[in-house]
Design a protein around this motif. Structure first.
Motif, PDB file in Angstrom:
ATOM      1  N   SER A 129      12.140   2.757   0.044  1.00 28.55           N
ATOM      2  CA  SER A 129      12.885   2.503  -1.187  1.00 28.55           C
ATOM      3  C   SER A 129      12.014   2.530  -2.438  1.00 28.55           C
ATOM      4  O   SER A 129      12.549   2.441  -3.553  1.00 28.55           O
ATOM      5  CB  SER A 129      13.609   1.153  -1.094  1.00 28.55           C
ATOM      6  N   THR A 130      10.700   2.632  -2.279  1.00 32.04           N
ATOM      7  CA  THR A 130       9.825   2.661  -3.448  1.00 32.04           C
ATOM      8  C   THR A 130       8.980   3.929  -3.440  1.00 32.04           C
ATOM      9  O   THR A 130       8.665   4.484  -2.385  1.00 32.04           O
ATOM     10  CB  THR A 130       8.885   1.439  -3.473  1.00 32.04           C
ATOM     11  N   ASP A 131       8.590   4.364  -4.633  1.00 31.95           N
ATOM     12  CA  ASP A 131       7.761   5.555  -4.761  1.00 31.95           C
ATOM     13  C   ASP A 131       6.398   5.355  -4.096  1.00 31.95           C
ATOM     14  O   ASP A 131       5.857   6.274  -3.481  1.00 31.95           O
ATOM     15  CB  ASP A 131       7.565   5.920  -6.234  1.00 31.95           C
ATOM     16  N   ALA A 132       5.861   4.151  -4.209  1.00 31.22           N
ATOM     17  CA  ALA A 132       4.536   3.886  -3.631  1.00 31.22           C
ATOM     18  C   ALA A 132       4.566   4.000  -2.115  1.00 31.22           C
ATOM     19  O   ALA A 132       3.660   4.569  -1.502  1.00 31.22           O
ATOM     20  CB  ALA A 132       4.051   2.502  -4.046  1.00 31.22           C
ATOM     21  N   ALA A 133       5.611   3.467  -1.487  1.00 26.75           N
ATOM     22  CA  ALA A 133       5.721   3.555  -0.034  1.00 26.75           C
ATOM     23  C   ALA A 133       5.912   5.001   0.402  1.00 26.75           C
ATOM     24  O   ALA A 133       5.308   5.452   1.389  1.00 26.75           O
ATOM     25  CB  ALA A 133       6.888   2.704   0.460  1.00 26.75           C
ATOM     26  N   ALA A 134       6.729   5.758  -0.327  1.00 30.59           N
ATOM     27  CA  ALA A 134       6.939   7.164   0.005  1.00 30.59           C
ATOM     28  C   ALA A 134       5.633   7.947  -0.122  1.00 30.59           C
ATOM     29  O   ALA A 134       5.313   8.794   0.725  1.00 30.59           O
ATOM     30  CB  ALA A 134       8.012   7.756  -0.914  1.00 30.59           C
ATOM     31  N   ALA A 135       4.865   7.658  -1.169  1.00 27.29           N
ATOM     32  CA  ALA A 135       3.588   8.345  -1.358  1.00 27.29           C
ATOM     33  C   ALA A 135       2.610   7.977  -0.255  1.00 27.29           C
ATOM     34  O   ALA A 135       1.888   8.849   0.265  1.00 27.29           O
ATOM     35  CB  ALA A 135       3.002   7.971  -2.724  1.00 27.29           C
ATOM     36  N   PHE A 136       2.604   6.722   0.137  1.00 28.94           N
ATOM     37  CA  PHE A 136       1.701   6.280   1.203  1.00 28.94           C
ATOM     38  C   PHE A 136       2.029   6.993   2.522  1.00 28.94           C
ATOM     39  O   PHE A 136       1.139   7.478   3.219  1.00 28.94           O
ATOM     40  CB  PHE A 136       1.800   4.771   1.378  1.00 28.94           C
ATOM     41  N   LEU A 137       3.312   7.067   2.854  1.00 31.46           N
ATOM     42  CA  LEU A 137       3.722   7.726   4.084  1.00 31.46           C
ATOM     43  C   LEU A 137       3.439   9.218   4.044  1.00 31.46           C
ATOM     44  O   LEU A 137       3.219   9.848   5.081  1.00 31.46           O
ATOM     45  CB  LEU A 137       5.213   7.481   4.341  1.00 31.46           C
TER      46      LEU A 137
END
Length: 231
Positions: A217-225
């Motif tokens: 749900s967050t851009d940071a989590a998507a970028a990390f994955l």
């Protein structure tokens, strides 16, 4: 477990916090996030190995009772300078189990973790994978209600990692609740029921594993994955 405003500071530097987090139910929770996000510190704070600077961590039972129902396995396994069998029997003896019964349980666990025939070997000379399996078995032999794991398969090869994960699956099936910090996203996908994504010492996202990995749900989590650098 409920953490409310939990913070850990060291030498004037904030390591984690404020953390507000509720962990409940069965299964395995994976703590993930970039290096320095506070995964290990949060694990230690929940287990009482790190003193909170502010806030609190509350259990459904008293703190002393909760502590007795928990176990912790470090990233680098700590081996007693004793035999494999004595390492396994030690926690049972601390809990008042008679010597022969404790040693019999230790022999059974040696078979479970693939160390049968090595009961008399000094634990300190085992390979990295063997030490990690022994440390995990030593934690599980008393059937803890809650197990904290800090990178349980870091630096292990594929075979040792599979063996560790098999033990974790059996532990959750037997009713042990597990909270595990891992840098291995494949491992988190295979094992986790829910994910806590930490960033800069705070809980950035907390969701069921399938939901988190499929649609963070967050851009940071998507970028990390996606393998991007996230600070």
């Amino acid at each position: 477990m409920r953490a409310t405003g939990a913070c850990v500071h060291r030498r004037g530097k904030r390591l984690i916090g404020p953390v507000d987090l509720v962990l409940e139910g069965a299964g395995l929770t994976a703590l993930i996030g970039p290096n320095g996000a506070g995964k290990s510190t949060l694990l230690k704070a929940m287990h009482g190995l790190e003193r909170l600077s502010m806030g609190r961590i509350k259990w459904a039972c008293g703190a002393a009772q909760a502590q007795r129902a928990q176990a912790f396995v470090f990233q680098t396994p700590v081996m007693l300078r004793r035999s494999v069998l004595d390492n396994l029997a030690y926690p049972l003896r601390l809990h008042g189990t008679p010597r022969e019964a404790a040693r019999a349980a230790g022999v059974e666990w040696c078979e479970r973790i693939g160390l049968a025939g090595m009961e008399g070997r000094q634990a300190t000379v085992l390979s990295g994978g063997e030490k990690q399996k022994l440390a995990l078995a030593r934690a599980l032999i008393c059937a803890p209600q809650l197990l904290f794991l800090d990178e349980p398969s870091a630096s292990l090869d594929g075979r040792a990692t599979r063996e560790i994960e098999a033990l974790l699956r059996l532990a959750t099936q037997a009713g042990t609740r597990i909270v595990m910090a891992t840098h291995d996203m494949g491992q988190a996908r295979r094992l986790a029921r829910e994910v806590v994504f930490l960033r800069s010492g705070k809980v950035h996202e907390h969701a069921p594993a399938a939901e988190f990995f499929d649609a963070p749900s967050t851009d940071a989590a998507a970028a990390f994955l996606a393998g991007d650098i996230v600070d």
